[in-house]
Design a protein around this motif. Structure first.
Motif, mmCIF file in Angstrom:
data_model
loop_
_atom_site.group_PDB
_atom_site.id
_atom_site.type_symbol
_atom_site.label_atom_id
_atom_site.label_comp_id
_atom_site.label_asym_id
_atom_site.label_seq_id
_atom_site.Cartn_x
_atom_site.Cartn_y
_atom_site.Cartn_z
ATOM 1 N N THR A 17 -62.592 102.600 35.020
ATOM 2 C CA THR A 17 -61.218 103.003 34.713
ATOM 3 C C THR A 17 -60.293 101.801 34.740
ATOM 4 O OG1 THR A 17 -61.637 105.158 35.676
ATOM 5 C CG2 THR A 17 -59.333 104.513 35.420
ATOM 6 N N VAL A 20 -60.836 99.644 31.633
ATOM 7 C CA VAL A 20 -60.288 100.281 30.439
ATOM 8 C C VAL A 20 -58.772 100.132 30.436
ATOM 9 C CG1 VAL A 20 -59.912 102.518 29.320
ATOM 10 C CG2 VAL A 20 -62.197 101.883 30.094
ATOM 11 N N GLN A 21 -58.135 100.330 31.593
ATOM 12 C CA GLN A 21 -56.688 100.179 31.673
ATOM 13 C C GLN A 21 -56.273 98.740 31.393
ATOM 14 O OE1 GLN A 21 -55.805 101.671 35.570
ATOM 15 N NE2 GLN A 21 -55.752 103.797 34.888
ATOM 16 N N GLU A 23 -57.566 96.796 29.346
ATOM 17 C CA GLU A 23 -57.706 96.533 27.918
ATOM 18 C C GLU A 23 -56.770 97.391 27.069
ATOM 19 O OE1 GLU A 23 -59.445 94.022 26.732
ATOM 20 O OE2 GLU A 23 -60.058 93.546 28.769
ATOM 21 N N LYS A 24 -55.833 98.087 27.681
ATOM 22 C CA LYS A 24 -54.882 98.922 26.947
ATOM 23 C C LYS A 24 -54.074 98.042 25.999
ATOM 24 C CE LYS A 24 -52.179 102.696 26.537
ATOM 25 N NZ LYS A 24 -51.994 102.683 25.112
ATOM 26 N N VAL A 25 -54.011 98.454 24.748
ATOM 27 C CA VAL A 25 -53.297 97.702 23.725
ATOM 28 C C VAL A 25 -51.957 98.376 23.461
ATOM 29 C CG1 VAL A 25 -53.342 96.922 21.332
ATOM 30 C CG2 VAL A 25 -55.452 96.960 22.659
ATOM 31 N N ASP A 26 -50.889 97.607 23.581
ATOM 32 C CA ASP A 26 -49.559 98.097 23.232
ATOM 33 C C ASP A 26 -49.355 97.803 21.750
ATOM 34 O OD1 ASP A 26 -46.924 98.931 23.138
ATOM 35 O OD2 ASP A 26 -46.140 97.105 24.043
ATOM 36 N N GLU A 93 -56.952 99.356 17.811
ATOM 37 C CA GLU A 93 -56.850 99.099 19.252
ATOM 38 C C GLU A 93 -58.194 98.677 19.836
ATOM 39 O OE1 GLU A 93 -55.178 102.700 20.811
ATOM 40 O OE2 GLU A 93 -53.137 102.136 20.229
ATOM 41 N N ALA A 97 -58.953 95.131 21.690
ATOM 42 C CA ALA A 97 -59.466 95.121 23.066
ATOM 43 C C ALA A 97 -60.802 94.394 23.139
ATOM 44 C CB ALA A 97 -59.596 96.548 23.579
ATOM 45 N N ALA A 102 -55.561 92.102 23.548
ATOM 46 C CA ALA A 102 -54.672 93.186 23.956
ATOM 47 C C ALA A 102 -53.347 92.663 24.496
ATOM 48 C CB ALA A 102 -55.349 94.060 25.003
#
Length: 162
Positions: A17, A20-21, A23-26, A93, A97, A102
Motif C-alpha cells: 500500500t 502504491v501511494q 507512485e500516485k500520479v497527480d 498514470e 509510475a 510521478a
C-alpha cells in the motif's frame, strides 16, 4: 503459527500500500487556457515541456531517459504532457509510475478538440510526437520534434540556461 502468518501478511500488505501511494500520479487536466497557466506556474524559470503519448513507440522508449534527466537536472522544470484521450488516464498514470516520473508535473489532454489544444501550445505544431519544447527563463522557446539523445538534451540545456 497462524498469528505469525497474519502479522507478516499485514506488514507485506502495508508495504505494498505504501509503495502504491508513493507512485500516485497527480495528472492535471489540460484544457483551453492550461498552457498559459503552465507558463505562469513557472514564471522566470526554465522549462522543458515533453509532449508524449502511450501510442508513440519513441516516446515510450525515451521514458527512462526522461527520468534520468529529471534526476540530473533539478535546475530545469520538466513538465510532461500526454496527448492521449482522457479515457486513457489510468494507462498514462501507470506508465508514469512505472518509469518513476510521478513526481514530475504531469498533464493530460482533457478536451475533445485536441487540435485546439495543440494550436494553443504552438500554431506550427501539427501533432508529431515526441515533441519537446525548451523554454528559457523568459519563456523564449524552441520546439523539436522527434526523439532526442541524452547528449542532445544536455547541449540544449547549456544554451537554455545561459
Amino acid at each position: 503459527m497462524i498469528t505469525r502468518i497474519l502479522i507478516i501478511s499485514l506488514f507485506v500488505s502495508a508495504g505494498i500500500t505504501m509503495s502504491v501511494q508513493a507512485e500516485k500520479v497527480d495528472l492535471k487536466l489540460f484544457t483551453p487556457g492550461s498552457y498559459q497557466q503552465l507558463l505562469s506556474n513557472h514564471e522566470n524559470k526554465p522549462v522543458m515541456l515533453a509532449i508524449w503519448s502511450i501510442t508513440c513507440a519513441s516516446c515510450m522508449e525515451k521514458m527512462p531517459l526522461l527520468h534520468a534527466l529529471q534526476k540530473s537536472r533539478p535546475d530545469v522544470n520538466i513538465v510532461m504532457l500526454a496527448v492521449d484521450d482522457l479515457s486513457d488516464q489510468a494507462h498514462v498514470e501507470a506508465v508514469l509510475a512505472e518509469h518513476r516520473l510521478a513526481d514530475v508535473e504531469n498533464w493530460i489532454f482533457a478536451d475533445d478538440n485536441a487540435q485546439r489544444l495543440r494550436y494553443e501550445i504552438d500554431p506550427a505544431w501539427f501533432g508529431e510526437l515526441p515533441r519537446t519544447y525548451f523554454l528559457n527563463e523568459n519563456h523564449d522557446r524552441k520546439g523539436i520534434s522527434g526523439a532526442l539523445s541524452y547528449d542532445d538534451y544536455q547541449s540544449i540545456f547549456k544554451v537554455l540556461l545561459n
